[in-house]
Structures are given as structure tokens and as C-alpha cells.
Design an enzyme around this catalytic site. Structure first.
Site, PDB file in Angstrom:
ATOM      1  N   ASP A 240     -11.097  -5.228   4.338  1.00 33.75           N
ATOM      2  CA  ASP A 240     -11.518  -5.733   3.024  1.00 33.75           C
ATOM      3  C   ASP A 240     -12.815  -5.068   2.550  1.00 33.75           C
ATOM      4  O   ASP A 240     -13.640  -4.654   3.360  1.00 33.75           O
ATOM      5  CB  ASP A 240     -11.704  -7.259   3.112  1.00 33.75           C
ATOM      6  CG  ASP A 240     -11.740  -7.901   1.731  1.00 33.75           C
ATOM      7  OD1 ASP A 240     -11.191  -7.311   0.781  1.00 33.75           O
ATOM      8  OD2 ASP A 240     -12.322  -8.999   1.609  1.00 33.75           O
ATOM      9  N   GLY A 241     -12.961  -4.974   1.232  1.00 39.39           N
ATOM     10  CA  GLY A 241     -14.209  -4.480   0.646  1.00 39.39           C
ATOM     11  C   GLY A 241     -14.073  -3.141  -0.061  1.00 39.39           C
ATOM     12  O   GLY A 241     -15.076  -2.579  -0.498  1.00 39.39           O
TER      13      GLY A 241
ATOM     14  N   TRP B 198     -16.959  -1.633  -2.527  1.00 38.52           N
ATOM     15  CA  TRP B 198     -17.535  -0.343  -2.105  1.00 38.52           C
ATOM     16  C   TRP B 198     -17.529   0.624  -3.293  1.00 38.52           C
ATOM     17  O   TRP B 198     -18.521   1.290  -3.571  1.00 38.52           O
ATOM     18  CB  TRP B 198     -16.704   0.225  -0.949  1.00 38.52           C
ATOM     19  CG  TRP B 198     -17.165   1.555  -0.432  1.00 38.52           C
ATOM     20  CD1 TRP B 198     -18.043   1.771   0.599  1.00 38.52           C
ATOM     21  CD2 TRP B 198     -16.751   2.858  -0.900  1.00 38.52           C
ATOM     22  NE1 TRP B 198     -18.211   3.123   0.797  1.00 38.52           N
ATOM     23  CE2 TRP B 198     -17.436   3.813  -0.110  1.00 38.52           C
ATOM     24  CE3 TRP B 198     -15.887   3.308  -1.897  1.00 38.52           C
ATOM     25  CZ2 TRP B 198     -17.265   5.195  -0.293  1.00 38.52           C
ATOM     26  CZ3 TRP B 198     -15.729   4.678  -2.081  1.00 38.52           C
ATOM     27  CH2 TRP B 198     -16.413   5.592  -1.281  1.00 38.52           C
TER      28      TRP B 198
ATOM     29  N   HIS C  73      -9.934   2.439  -2.472  1.00 38.55           N
ATOM     30  CA  HIS C  73      -8.712   2.387  -1.657  1.00 38.55           C
ATOM     31  C   HIS C  73      -8.450   3.737  -0.984  1.00 38.55           C
ATOM     32  O   HIS C  73      -7.997   3.791   0.156  1.00 38.55           O
ATOM     33  CB  HIS C  73      -7.516   1.975  -2.514  1.00 38.55           C
ATOM     34  CG  HIS C  73      -7.618   0.566  -3.030  1.00 38.55           C
ATOM     35  ND1 HIS C  73      -8.007  -0.489  -2.227  1.00 38.55           N
ATOM     36  CD2 HIS C  73      -7.395   0.036  -4.260  1.00 38.55           C
ATOM     37  CE1 HIS C  73      -8.009  -1.610  -2.944  1.00 38.55           C
ATOM     38  NE2 HIS C  73      -7.645  -1.314  -4.175  1.00 38.55           N
TER      39      HIS C  73
ATOM     40  N   GLU D 165       0.141 -11.682  -1.789  1.00 36.42           N
ATOM     41  CA  GLU D 165      -0.631 -12.104  -2.976  1.00 36.42           C
ATOM     42  C   GLU D 165      -1.173 -10.910  -3.764  1.00 36.42           C
ATOM     43  O   GLU D 165      -1.499 -11.032  -4.949  1.00 36.42           O
ATOM     44  CB  GLU D 165      -1.796 -13.012  -2.549  1.00 36.42           C
ATOM     45  CG  GLU D 165      -1.369 -14.395  -2.041  1.00 36.42           C
ATOM     46  CD  GLU D 165      -0.684 -14.382  -0.678  1.00 36.42           C
ATOM     47  OE1 GLU D 165      -1.043 -13.520   0.157  1.00 36.42           O
ATOM     48  OE2 GLU D 165       0.216 -15.212  -0.450  1.00 36.42           O
ATOM     49  N   ASN D 166      -1.279  -9.754  -3.101  1.00 34.04           N
ATOM     50  CA  ASN D 166      -1.867  -8.582  -3.774  1.00 34.04           C
ATOM     51  C   ASN D 166      -1.002  -8.039  -4.915  1.00 34.04           C
ATOM     52  O   ASN D 166      -1.488  -7.292  -5.769  1.00 34.04           O
ATOM     53  CB  ASN D 166      -2.172  -7.456  -2.776  1.00 34.04           C
ATOM     54  CG  ASN D 166      -3.327  -7.753  -1.850  1.00 34.04           C
ATOM     55  OD1 ASN D 166      -3.386  -7.290  -0.704  1.00 34.04           O
ATOM     56  ND2 ASN D 166      -4.300  -8.520  -2.305  1.00 34.04           N
TER      57      ASN D 166
ATOM     58  N   ARG E 172     -12.618 -15.501   5.976  1.00 35.80           N
ATOM     59  CA  ARG E 172     -11.349 -16.214   5.831  1.00 35.80           C
ATOM     60  C   ARG E 172     -10.224 -15.338   6.347  1.00 35.80           C
ATOM     61  O   ARG E 172     -10.377 -14.146   6.565  1.00 35.80           O
ATOM     62  CB  ARG E 172     -11.119 -16.641   4.378  1.00 35.80           C
ATOM     63  CG  ARG E 172     -11.215 -15.520   3.365  1.00 35.80           C
ATOM     64  CD  ARG E 172     -10.952 -16.029   1.941  1.00 35.80           C
ATOM     65  NE  ARG E 172     -11.214 -15.006   0.952  1.00 35.80           N
ATOM     66  CZ  ARG E 172     -12.252 -15.007   0.115  1.00 35.80           C
ATOM     67  NH1 ARG E 172     -13.127 -15.987   0.146  1.00 35.80           N
ATOM     68  NH2 ARG E 172     -12.417 -14.030  -0.759  1.00 35.80           N
TER      69      ARG E 172
ATOM     70  N   GLU F  11      -9.865 -14.240  18.852  1.00 36.12           N
ATOM     71  CA  GLU F  11     -11.311 -14.286  18.652  1.00 36.12           C
ATOM     72  C   GLU F  11     -11.580 -13.680  17.274  1.00 36.12           C
ATOM     73  O   GLU F  11     -11.017 -12.635  16.930  1.00 36.12           O
ATOM     74  CB  GLU F  11     -12.028 -13.460  19.733  1.00 36.12           C
ATOM     75  CG  GLU F  11     -11.844 -14.005  21.134  1.00 36.12           C
ATOM     76  CD  GLU F  11     -12.436 -15.404  21.303  1.00 36.12           C
ATOM     77  OE1 GLU F  11     -13.474 -15.701  20.687  1.00 36.12           O
ATOM     78  OE2 GLU F  11     -11.842 -16.202  22.060  1.00 36.12           O
TER      79      GLU F  11
HETATM   80  C1  IPE Z   1      -6.790  -9.534   2.204  1.00 33.00           C
HETATM   81  O1  IPE Z   1      -7.790  -9.147   1.331  1.00 33.00           O
HETATM   82  C2  IPE Z   1      -5.618  -8.617   2.085  1.00 33.00           C
HETATM   83  C3  IPE Z   1      -5.820  -7.257   2.573  1.00 33.00           C
HETATM   84  C4  IPE Z   1      -6.894  -6.783   3.135  1.00 33.00           C
HETATM   85  C5  IPE Z   1      -4.671  -6.388   2.434  1.00 33.00           C
HETATM   86  P1  IPE Z   1      -7.914  -9.783  -0.123  1.00 33.00           P
HETATM   87  O2  IPE Z   1      -9.092  -9.158  -0.755  1.00 33.00           O
HETATM   88  O3  IPE Z   1      -6.622  -9.685  -0.845  1.00 33.00           O
HETATM   89  O4  IPE Z   1      -8.179 -11.317   0.230  1.00 33.00           O
HETATM   90  P2  IPE Z   1      -8.981 -12.441  -0.592  1.00 33.00           P
HETATM   91  O5  IPE Z   1      -8.441 -12.416  -1.985  1.00 33.00           O
HETATM   92  O6  IPE Z   1     -10.420 -12.072  -0.545  1.00 33.00           O
HETATM   93  O7  IPE Z   1      -8.720 -13.717   0.146  1.00 33.00           O
HETATM   94  C1  IPE Z   2      -8.962  -4.586   0.519  1.00 27.49           C
HETATM   95  O1  IPE Z   2     -10.022  -4.313  -0.340  1.00 27.49           O
HETATM   96  C2  IPE Z   2      -7.748  -3.731   0.218  1.00 27.49           C
HETATM   97  C3  IPE Z   2      -6.609  -4.488  -0.331  1.00 27.49           C
HETATM   98  C4  IPE Z   2      -6.550  -5.773  -0.480  1.00 27.49           C
HETATM   99  C5  IPE Z   2      -5.459  -3.702  -0.719  1.00 27.49           C
HETATM  100  P1  IPE Z   2     -10.164  -5.075  -1.711  1.00 27.49           P
HETATM  101  O2  IPE Z   2      -9.446  -4.313  -2.757  1.00 27.49           O
HETATM  102  O3  IPE Z   2      -9.750  -6.494  -1.583  1.00 27.49           O
HETATM  103  O4  IPE Z   2     -11.724  -4.961  -1.940  1.00 27.49           O
HETATM  104  P2  IPE Z   2     -12.662  -6.069  -2.551  1.00 27.49           P
HETATM  105  O5  IPE Z   2     -12.519  -7.315  -1.730  1.00 27.49           O
HETATM  106  O6  IPE Z   2     -12.234  -6.279  -3.970  1.00 27.49           O
HETATM  107  O7  IPE Z   2     -14.032  -5.483  -2.441  1.00 27.49           O
HETATM  108 MG    MG Z   3     -10.773  -8.164  -1.063  1.00 27.23          MG
END
Ligand code: IPE
Ligand code: IPE
Ligand code: MG
Length: 250
Positions: free
Chosen positions: A22-23, A27, A39, A69-70, A199, A212
Site C-alpha cells: 500500500d501507498g 508516494w 503503481h 474493492e479496487n 488494517r 504476526e
Molecule cells: C489494499 O489496499 C489492497 C491492495 C494493496 C491491493 P487499499 O488501498 O485498497 O486498501 P484501503 O482502501 O486502504 O483499505
Molecule cells: C496500493 O496502493 C496499490 C493498489 C491498491 C492497487 P494505493 O493505490 O492504495 O496507494 P494509496 O493508499 O492511495 O497511497
Molecule cells: Mg491504499
């Protein structure tokens, strides 16, 4: 032993590591770039982390790439993620072969665009016989959906057994797990989430029962080999009690 190999951690090395990568978006935003740039960079790190994990002795690595959910993200972002998959996966195949990576998928790939689905299927076929490390890419994956699918199978199974008390009693957690999408992997030992959120976001719900948890503020595109090493060192210091007392497990 290479300098970055954990000190005598063979007995405390997790078998199955899961990463919520995530992030990427934050970034990119911090650099004034579009989310897709995040990405792209994140995909490079995903590519590297497989080699690092293999080097460090991990047998199974689950990477959360796209959740159920994405799909509800902006269309352009979803399309970009899917084309990243179809472009990068074939490019990564030679190094997966070189590193002995067996590529597998967790999730329902049927709704993926054809090019992405074909890239995934090809990577699975070509790497089938590799034994270095299992890479489990979680694509259109949702833990609740996986449990629900198993519950449906379980109901059918109980009916076939005669729908009686003994059939219901035979539906143990082990049998139920065997009905999940991917039951040939070990339960999750270590769950790492980058990006600062604490989470699970529908990742490996059943299999993370005794994982863990390790959270880091590092955005995924900045995740380094040292960060993985730090997570493993932290893991090695944990006492996994599985409901028992400390005296019992030591
Ligand atoms: C979880 O990240 C899904 C992936 C890393 C593929 P999200 O960014 O979608 O999760 P939430 O929305 O913060 O819970
Ligand atoms: C995780 O990074 C990658 C996917 C969920 C595909 P995010 O796209 O959720 O990055 P943030 O959380 O918005 O920074
Ligand atoms: Mg995210």
C-alpha cells in the site's frame, strides 16, 4: 551467509509471508506525479521483493495486487493497473524462470481484461515446475469472497454426506479450509502492510488467523530489501503462542 541474511533465523523464518503493498498513490502525490506513476514504481518493487524473499529463504510470498474493492476506483486507474499487469508480467517471466519462481494466482481472474488474463495464465503455465519460491499474486482477491465461496462448497458437501449431524460434525476447520480457493499454501505466518494504515483490507482473512502483523509507514514504492529484512528480524523476536501459555510453547 550473505551480510543481509538474518542471523541464524532458519528456525524463526516465516514460511508464508503476505504483503499488502500500500501507498503507491500517496508516494506519487508526494512527488507531484499521477497515481499510475506510483503503481509503476510499485510494480518494480514487487518484482524485486520476490528475489529478495527467495534469497532470504522464504518459501511462499503472497502479494496483494488488486482487491475486489479496487474495481471501484476511477476507470483510468483500473485500466492502468490492468495494462501494467499485461505489460510487466511477460517482461518478468525470464527472471522468474531464472529465480525458480512458481507464479500462482489467488482470486477470480475471469473478470480481468483478456490481455491481463492471458499474461497471468501464461506465467502460471510456464513457471509451473519451478521450485525456488511460490509467488502468489492476489488479483481480484477478497478474503470475504473466498470464505463465502468455501461456505457454499461446504453446504453442498454436507448435503452430499446426507445433511445429518455427523456430516455437520465432520465439517472441521481443516476440511473447510480445503474448500477455499487456494488451500495448497501454508497459513500466513507474517503479514506486512506498508503505507502506514493498520488494517487488513479483506486480505487473507482465514489464513491470517495466527499471522504476526507488521506495519510500516514506508510507502510501497520505497520498500527496500532492508525493510523486508527488518520485518523478518521483528518476526523472529515474536513468540507465537497459538492460544497456549508462554511456558507451554517454550
Ligand atoms: C489494499 O489496499 C489492497 C491492495 C494493496 C491491493 P487499499 O488501498 O485498497 O486498501 P484501503 O482502501 O486502504 O483499505
Ligand atoms: C496500493 O496502493 C496499490 C493498489 C491498491 C492497487 P494505493 O493505490 O492504495 O496507494 P494509496 O493508499 O492511495 O497511497
Ligand atoms: Mg491504499
Amino acid at each position: 551467509m550473505s551480510p543481509s541474511t538474518p542471523m541464524d533465523q532458519s528456525h524463526t523464518l516465516p514460511c508464508h509471508v503476505g504483503i499488502i503493498m500500500d501507498g503507491n498513490g500517496r508516494w506519487a502525490k508526494a512527488r507531484g506525479k499521477g497515481r499510475l506513476e506510483g503503481h509503476k514504481q510499485g510494480a518494480e518493487v514487487a518484482r524485486n521483493v520476490v528475489a529478495w524473499a527467495k534469497d532470504l529463504g522464504i518459501r511462499q510470498l503472497s502479494l496483494y495486487a488488486f482487491s475486489t474493492e479496487n474495481w471501484d476506483r476511477p476507470k483510468l486507474e483500473v485500466r492502468g493497473l490492468m495494462s501494467l499487469l499485461s505489460i510487466l508480467l511477460p517482461k518478468t517471466l525470464p527472471e522468474m524462470m531464472k529465480n525458480g519462481v512458481r507464479f500462482r494466482v489467488l482470486g477470480d481472474i475471469s473478470p480481468l481484461p483478456g490481455s491481463a488474463r492471458r499474461a497471468v495464465e501464461k506465467a502460471m503455465q510456464q513457471t509451473e515446475a519451478n521450485t525456488g519460491i511460490d509467488l502468489i499474486l492476489c488479483l481480484n482477491y477478497g478474503g470475504q469472497q473466498e470464505i463465502l465461496a468455501a461456505a457454499r462448497k461446504a453446504c453442498e458437501w454436507v448435503q452430499l454426506q446426507g445433511d445429518n449431524q455427523s456430516a455437520w460434525a465432520s465439517l472441521t476447520p481443516e476440511r473447510f479450509r480445503s474448500m477455499m480457493w487456494r488451500h495448497d499454501t501454508a497459513p500466513l505466518d507474517l503479514l506486512i502492510r506498508t503505507g502506514g494504515e493498520q488494517r487488513i483490507s479483506n486480505f487473507h482473512l482465514w489464513d491470517a488467523a495466527y499471522a504476526e502483523l507488521y506495519f510500516t509507514d514506508r510507502y510501497w514504492p520505497d520498500f527496500s530489501r532492508q525493510d523486508l529484512q527488518d520485518a523478518l528480524t521483528d518476526y523472529a523476536s515474536r513468540e507465537r503462542r497459538y492460544g497456549l501459555t508462554s511456558e507451554q510453547v517454550s
